[in-house]
Design an enzyme around this catalytic site. Structure first.
Site, PDB file in Angstrom:
ATOM      1  N   THR A  21     -28.281 -12.613  62.966  1.00 22.70           N
ATOM      2  CA  THR A  21     -28.635 -11.231  63.250  1.00 22.70           C
ATOM      3  C   THR A  21     -28.057 -10.847  64.610  1.00 22.70           C
ATOM      4  OG1 THR A  21     -30.483  -9.650  63.240  1.00 22.70           O
ATOM      5  CG2 THR A  21     -30.896 -11.776  64.291  1.00 22.70           C
ATOM      6  N   ASN A  22     -28.529  -9.765  65.215  1.00 22.55           N
ATOM      7  CA  ASN A  22     -28.012  -9.328  66.511  1.00 22.55           C
ATOM      8  C   ASN A  22     -29.142  -8.709  67.325  1.00 22.55           C
ATOM      9  OD1 ASN A  22     -28.089  -6.337  65.992  1.00 22.55           O
ATOM     10  ND2 ASN A  22     -26.757  -6.997  64.322  1.00 22.55           N
ATOM     11  N   ARG A  23     -28.834  -8.220  68.516  1.00 24.56           N
ATOM     12  CA  ARG A  23     -29.873  -7.807  69.460  1.00 24.56           C
ATOM     13  C   ARG A  23     -30.342  -6.366  69.293  1.00 24.56           C
ATOM     14  NH1 ARG A  23     -27.768  -9.331  75.210  1.00 24.56           N
ATOM     15  NH2 ARG A  23     -29.720  -8.299  75.756  1.00 24.56           N
ATOM     16  N   ALA A  88     -26.867  -1.579  63.694  1.00 26.46           N
ATOM     17  CA  ALA A  88     -25.930  -2.615  64.117  1.00 26.46           C
ATOM     18  C   ALA A  88     -25.775  -3.570  62.937  1.00 26.46           C
ATOM     19  CB  ALA A  88     -26.470  -3.345  65.339  1.00 26.46           C
TER      20      ALA A  88
END
Ligand code: C5P
Length: 215
Positions: A21-23, A88
């Site tokens: 995943t991402n921030r 995102a």
């Protein structure tokens, strides 16, 4: 207007207990969804996993993966007057999802990743969308140049760009500092709370939609 907003990160499974995943916190997209609803628009929020409350008066469609977000946007975008892509989305996912938890073995482990669908990039061509299209661009260098390339490549009316390498703004922050990249000009907005920026951005998008309807 009917407005579709994508928000949050995506989650790409590796095995039953792990994912990539991402921030992204989803805060900017949720603030946009809330501001559209407060301005009297009908909003569908397509969101990856976040800890945020769904804004009042917003239709909510939760998804996990880039593929699921792609399918949700494909299904609903035909009815929309405007679409704002603040999610995102993972650019790559694991090529295979292991049925069982991957065991610790060698000193190194190589993952094979494959490309996910470019949702924003499919909107004008594959999905035939003719409404107002707004993308976000999270960059760590050459903000204006990269945002303008995105604007042209994806057929957007506006790209809202922010520098995610700047401390205190962008990812997971309540604040943001954005550059508005239009086809004919660029405008920098001062740093502000995402909740203050969002109504300002909604007014820009209303203006673009009115221009599109009038032309
Ligand atoms: O990740 P990137 O900076 O290229 O994202 C630019 C825009 O494209 C964002 O609006 C994002 O929501 C959208 N995007 C998408 N599908 C992807 C990757 C990005 O809709 N697979």
């Amino acid at each position: 207007m009917r407005v579709l907003v994508t928000a949050g990160p995506t989650r790409e499974a590796l095995d039953p207990v792990r994912y990539l995943t991402n921030r992204s916190s989803g805060k900017m997209g949720y603030a946009m969804a809330a501001a559209f609803a407060e301005a009297g628009h009908r909003v569908l929020l397509v969101s990856g996993p976040t800890v945020l409350d769904v804004p009042d008066g917003v239709d909510f469609l939760p998804i996990e993966t880039a593929e699921e977000m792609f399918e949700a946007v494909k299904r609903h975008i035909g009815r929309m007057d405007a679409a704002v892509f603040a999610a995102a989305v993972a650019d790559y996912r694991p090529a295979a999802v292991s049925e069982h938890k991957i065991k610790k073995s060698g000193e190194t482990l190589t993952l094979e990743l494959v490309k996910t669908p470019d949702i924003l990039g499919s909107v004008r061509g594959d999905f035939g969308f003719t409404g107002t299209l707004v993308g976000f661009a999270a960059e760590t260098q050459d903000l204006a140049t990269n945002a303008r390339i995105k604007l042209q490549k994806k057929g957007c009316d506006l790209v809202i760009a922010n520098d995610v390498s700047k401390p205190g703004i962008g990812f997971d922050s309540d604040r943001n500092e954005v550059l508005l990249v239009f086809p004919e000009h660029t405008e920098a907005l001062p740093e502000d709370e995402k909740h203050h920026l969002a109504p300002r951005l909604v007014r820009e998008i209303e203006r673009l939609a009115a221009e599109r309807a009038g032309s």
